[in-house]
Design a protein around this motif. Structure first.
Motif, PDB file in Angstrom:
ATOM      1  N   LYS A 183       2.985   4.702 -12.095  1.00  0.00           N
ATOM      2  CA  LYS A 183       3.668   5.904 -12.586  1.00  0.00           C
ATOM      3  C   LYS A 183       4.461   6.495 -11.430  1.00  0.00           C
ATOM      4  O   LYS A 183       3.891   6.843 -10.394  1.00  0.00           O
ATOM      5  CB  LYS A 183       2.670   6.957 -13.089  1.00  0.00           C
ATOM      6  CG  LYS A 183       1.718   6.461 -14.136  1.00  0.00           C
ATOM      7  CD  LYS A 183       2.416   6.247 -15.449  1.00  0.00           C
ATOM      8  CE  LYS A 183       1.381   5.848 -16.498  1.00  0.00           C
ATOM      9  NZ  LYS A 183       1.979   5.399 -17.714  1.00  0.00           N
ATOM     10  N   ARG A 184       5.782   6.591 -11.582  1.00  0.00           N
ATOM     11  CA  ARG A 184       6.606   7.159 -10.506  1.00  0.00           C
ATOM     12  C   ARG A 184       6.505   8.677 -10.519  1.00  0.00           C
ATOM     13  O   ARG A 184       6.660   9.304 -11.543  1.00  0.00           O
ATOM     14  CB  ARG A 184       8.061   6.740 -10.648  1.00  0.00           C
ATOM     15  CG  ARG A 184       8.838   7.176  -9.435  1.00  0.00           C
ATOM     16  CD  ARG A 184      10.279   6.772  -9.310  1.00  0.00           C
ATOM     17  NE  ARG A 184      10.797   5.882 -10.295  1.00  0.00           N
ATOM     18  CZ  ARG A 184      11.798   5.038 -10.075  1.00  0.00           C
ATOM     19  NH1 ARG A 184      12.353   4.981  -8.883  1.00  0.00           N
ATOM     20  NH2 ARG A 184      12.259   4.269 -11.029  1.00  0.00           N
ATOM     21  N   VAL A 185       6.248   9.256  -9.350  1.00  0.00           N
ATOM     22  CA  VAL A 185       6.120  10.693  -9.192  1.00  0.00           C
ATOM     23  C   VAL A 185       7.398  11.275  -8.599  1.00  0.00           C
ATOM     24  O   VAL A 185       7.901  12.288  -9.056  1.00  0.00           O
ATOM     25  CB  VAL A 185       4.915  11.049  -8.284  1.00  0.00           C
ATOM     26  CG1 VAL A 185       4.791  12.543  -8.104  1.00  0.00           C
ATOM     27  CG2 VAL A 185       3.641  10.458  -8.846  1.00  0.00           C
ATOM     28  N   VAL A 186       7.919  10.647  -7.546  1.00  0.00           N
ATOM     29  CA  VAL A 186       9.142  11.091  -6.880  1.00  0.00           C
ATOM     30  C   VAL A 186      10.058   9.892  -6.698  1.00  0.00           C
ATOM     31  O   VAL A 186       9.619   8.825  -6.277  1.00  0.00           O
ATOM     32  CB  VAL A 186       8.827  11.734  -5.505  1.00  0.00           C
ATOM     33  CG1 VAL A 186      10.101  12.160  -4.803  1.00  0.00           C
ATOM     34  CG2 VAL A 186       7.894  12.921  -5.659  1.00  0.00           C
ATOM     35  N   GLY A 237      10.429   5.138  -4.159  1.00  0.00           N
ATOM     36  CA  GLY A 237       9.813   6.384  -4.559  1.00  0.00           C
ATOM     37  C   GLY A 237       8.335   6.429  -4.261  1.00  0.00           C
ATOM     38  O   GLY A 237       7.779   5.549  -3.621  1.00  0.00           O
ATOM     39  N   ALA A 238       7.720   7.490  -4.734  1.00  0.00           N
ATOM     40  CA  ALA A 238       6.273   7.669  -4.621  1.00  0.00           C
ATOM     41  C   ALA A 238       5.680   7.414  -6.000  1.00  0.00           C
ATOM     42  O   ALA A 238       6.157   7.942  -7.002  1.00  0.00           O
ATOM     43  CB  ALA A 238       5.940   9.085  -4.155  1.00  0.00           C
ATOM     44  N   PHE A 258       3.679   4.561  -1.686  1.00  0.00           N
ATOM     45  CA  PHE A 258       5.098   4.717  -1.391  1.00  0.00           C
ATOM     46  C   PHE A 258       5.735   3.351  -1.366  1.00  0.00           C
ATOM     47  O   PHE A 258       5.248   2.444  -0.696  1.00  0.00           O
ATOM     48  CB  PHE A 258       5.302   5.417  -0.037  1.00  0.00           C
ATOM     49  CG  PHE A 258       4.808   6.839  -0.041  1.00  0.00           C
ATOM     50  CD1 PHE A 258       5.650   7.869  -0.416  1.00  0.00           C
ATOM     51  CD2 PHE A 258       3.498   7.128   0.305  1.00  0.00           C
ATOM     52  CE1 PHE A 258       5.199   9.181  -0.435  1.00  0.00           C
ATOM     53  CE2 PHE A 258       3.027   8.429   0.301  1.00  0.00           C
ATOM     54  CZ  PHE A 258       3.880   9.445  -0.073  1.00  0.00           C
ATOM     55  N   TYR A 259       6.839   3.211  -2.126  1.00  0.00           N
ATOM     56  CA  TYR A 259       7.551   1.939  -2.126  1.00  0.00           C
ATOM     57  C   TYR A 259       8.793   2.054  -1.267  1.00  0.00           C
ATOM     58  O   TYR A 259       9.615   2.952  -1.467  1.00  0.00           O
ATOM     59  CB  TYR A 259       7.938   1.519  -3.549  1.00  0.00           C
ATOM     60  CG  TYR A 259       8.701   0.227  -3.577  1.00  0.00           C
ATOM     61  CD1 TYR A 259       8.054  -0.967  -3.358  1.00  0.00           C
ATOM     62  CD2 TYR A 259      10.069   0.219  -3.782  1.00  0.00           C
ATOM     63  CE1 TYR A 259       8.750  -2.162  -3.358  1.00  0.00           C
ATOM     64  CE2 TYR A 259      10.772  -0.966  -3.792  1.00  0.00           C
ATOM     65  CZ  TYR A 259      10.119  -2.163  -3.582  1.00  0.00           C
ATOM     66  OH  TYR A 259      10.813  -3.331  -3.574  1.00  0.00           O
TER      67      TYR A 259
END
Length: 129
Positions: free
Chosen positions: A104-107, A117-118, A127-128
């Motif tokens: 699930k992407r947060v940022v 993103g995070a 973190f990717y």
């Protein structure tokens, strides 16, 4: 004494010049920045809704929160904010997912153009790139 007062004045002026600036969005039925210093957040995808929710993770506080639909979110327009964000910044964000069965992407740092993103993956922040 004048030298001491002048030095103190310089230190105060230097502290004000380099003070950390903050933009605050509280989601109390609006996506506007509280102090009017930056633009409202932009809705990406479908519009969410403001609901009253009890945040078990934050001392059982009841707050108005913004609920997203799948593949939707909000964007901070840094250009419209006068390039407020530089190379170094901090984001303080409170979020809850209804289910955590996958990534699930947060940022998102690249306006949904890359996977950077995070993310939350089974309850852990990653973190990717």
């Amino acid at each position: 004494m004048k030298k001491y007062a002048l030095s103190l004045l310089f230190l105060i002026a230097a502290g004000v010049a380099f003070a950390q600036q903050v933009r605050y969005y509280n989601f109390e039925n609006t996506l506007n920045e509280v102090n009017g210093l930056s633009p409202a957040l932009t809705i990406l995808g479908e519009q969410g809704s403001f609901v009253l929710d009890t945040l078990n993770e934050v001392n059982q506080n009841t707050k108005t929160v913004y609920r997203f639909t799948k593949n939707s979110g909000l964007q901070f327009n840094n250009t419209a904010a006068g390039n407020f964000l530089g190379d170094n910044y901090t984001i303080e964000i409170y979020f809850v997912f209804d289910e955590l069965s996958s990534w699930k992407r947060v940022v998102d740092w690249k306006n949904r153009k890359t996977d950077w993103g995070a993310y939350v993956y089974y309850g852990e922040l990653n973190f990717y790139n």
